[in-house]
Design an enzyme around this catalytic site. Structure first.
Site, mmCIF file in Angstrom:
data_model
loop_
_atom_site.group_PDB
_atom_site.id
_atom_site.type_symbol
_atom_site.label_atom_id
_atom_site.label_comp_id
_atom_site.label_asym_id
_atom_site.label_seq_id
_atom_site.Cartn_x
_atom_site.Cartn_y
_atom_site.Cartn_z
ATOM 1 N N TYR A 112 -8.118 1.514 4.092
ATOM 2 C CA TYR A 112 -7.821 0.466 5.061
ATOM 3 C C TYR A 112 -7.966 1.010 6.486
ATOM 4 O O TYR A 112 -7.479 2.103 6.789
ATOM 5 C CB TYR A 112 -6.403 -0.037 4.811
ATOM 6 C CG TYR A 112 -5.930 -1.165 5.689
ATOM 7 C CD1 TYR A 112 -6.731 -2.264 5.960
ATOM 8 C CD2 TYR A 112 -4.647 -1.142 6.235
ATOM 9 C CE1 TYR A 112 -6.277 -3.309 6.762
ATOM 10 C CE2 TYR A 112 -4.186 -2.176 7.021
ATOM 11 C CZ TYR A 112 -5.002 -3.253 7.292
ATOM 12 O OH TYR A 112 -4.547 -4.275 8.079
ATOM 13 N N ASP A 184 -2.217 4.384 -2.553
ATOM 14 C CA ASP A 184 -2.080 2.992 -2.147
ATOM 15 C C ASP A 184 -2.601 2.136 -3.301
ATOM 16 O O ASP A 184 -3.797 2.096 -3.571
ATOM 17 C CB ASP A 184 -2.878 2.734 -0.866
ATOM 18 C CG ASP A 184 -2.674 1.322 -0.324
ATOM 19 O OD1 ASP A 184 -2.360 0.422 -1.121
ATOM 20 O OD2 ASP A 184 -2.849 1.119 0.888
#
Length: 392
Positions: A112, A184
């Site tokens: 991200y 994540d």
């Protein structure tokens, strides 16, 4: 059921997180309160000293927030969870709790955008170094480990290229060097993938995404393996202040109850949409873990129960063709985020990953023509019809 952890996922999502045992509420109520009264001075002192369990102040602990923390910890098979105000608050908490000046982080390059910025711009100011590499080959991870590498951090599937990283092998490499592994798990989630079972030490989520599933909450969570990591992360979170409020927690806990149903339908829909896109003459390439053409398709089959709801594609006309697609769809909504009940479409290079340097994006495989789709729970025929018209 006495041991909810032994139940199937479809049962866990309904019953994980303790209900209100004071008044018999079926779901946990919203304790919309900032501070809690003590019975006497001694009780207050014992609570602050950690000698007694209870509630003091919502930034530190709250019954509604604890319910969602306990629920996600059960789903991920972890020790405990720490709910945060956003996904980035969760990422910051997990990293800052495990890093000190002079430490090194090894991070996947398919990550991200704000995570890359956090490590390369913010943590760097405090003397933490970070390298961003392609982690799909465990040998590359091993080659880049340093004597001061304290954390190996990655997303799998990666954002937005859907690169799949071998959690088990990378964890073995990291642990051999006494480094912690932080995964994540936002793109997959506990319904599809269990990083703790494969060696991860800490899991983070943007609960904004599939855990909540309704595009109406911004939230995050850190899940840890053991009590030592919990104490470390709890102190960091409470001090930095990125904690969740009770109303956020109530909404996420409500969303979790339909998590298994939503994710299974989204994955089923995404597999059909990806197959349609792969055979379309206007599409140059599709990245989806469920397609045999995906570079880590076999690993995805071993590591994930289903291939998920995310699809990345590139049209033969490049950026302009991608912009045309995004502007012409009517069922798909042009918006960032993912994992909600509605289908979304967006352009990573100019949106979610715009903060990354162009060269960094290129090295991560994020080309200017890349388009990312989050498949929702609408009828799949309507999705394909929308894409067919937009591509035509």
């Amino acid at each position: 059921m006495k041991d909810i952890r032994a139940a199937h996922m479809q049962t866990q999502v309904i019953h994980a997180g303790a209900p209100d045992d004071q008044h018999g509420a079926v779901v946990v109520p919203i304790y919309q309160v900032s501070t809690f009264a003590f019975d006497n001075a001694d009780q207050g002192a014992e609570l602050f000293a950690g000698k007694r369990q209870g509630y003091i102040y919502t930034r530190l602990r709250n019954p509604t927030v604890q319910a969602v923390e306990d629920a996600v910890a059960v789903l991920e098979g972890g020790f405990k969870g720490l709910a945060c105000a956003s996904g980035m608050a969760a990422i910051n908490t997990a990293l800052s709790a495990h890093l000190r000046q002079g430490d090194h982080v090894l991070c996947s390059n398919a990550v991200y955008g704000p995570t890359e910025t956090l490590l390369s711009a913010i943590f760097q100011r405090f003397g933490v170094e970070a390298d961003f590499i392609d982690m799909t080959d465990p040998a590359t991870v091993k080659a880049h480990m340093r004597s001061n590498t304290r954390v190996v951090y990655f997303e799998t599937p990666g954002n937005p290229t859907l690169a799949i990283i071998d959690i088990e092998k990378v964890s073995e490499i990291a642990h051999a060097a006494s480094a912690k592994v932080i995964v994540d798990n936002t793109f997959a989630g506990p319904v599809l993938q269990k990083p703790f079972d494969l060696g991860a030490d800490v899991i983070v989520h943007s609960m904004t995404k599939s855990l909540n599933g309704h595009s109406d909450v911004v939230a995050g969570i850190v899940i840890v393996r053991d009590e030592e990591a919990f104490a470390r992360c709890r102190k960091e979170l409470n001090t930095l202040g990125g904690t969740m409020d009770p109303h956020q927690a109530f909404l996420v806990h409500r969303g979790i109850k339909t998590l298994a149903l939503r994710v299974e339908r989204q994955s089923e829909n995404a597999a059909k949409v990806a197959a349609f896109l792969e055979q379309h003459p206007a599409v140059a390439r599709v990245w989806y873990p469920g397609l045999e053409s995906h570079p880590q398709h076999e690993l995805a089959k071993r590591q994930m129960r289903l291939p998920g709801a995310m699809i990345t594609l590139e049209l033969k006309g490049g950026l302009e063709a991608g912009k045309g697609l995004m502007d012409k769809v009517s069922l798909f909504t042009l918006a960032v985020s993912l994992g909600g009940v509605e289908s979304l479409i967006q352009h990573p290079a100019s949106m979610t990953h715009a903060g990354m340097a162009p060269e960094t994006r290129r090295q991560a495989g994020i080309t200017d023509g890349l388009v990312r789709i989050s498949v929702g729970i609408e009828h799949v025929d309507d999705m394909i019809d929308d894409l067919q018209h937009a591509l035509a």
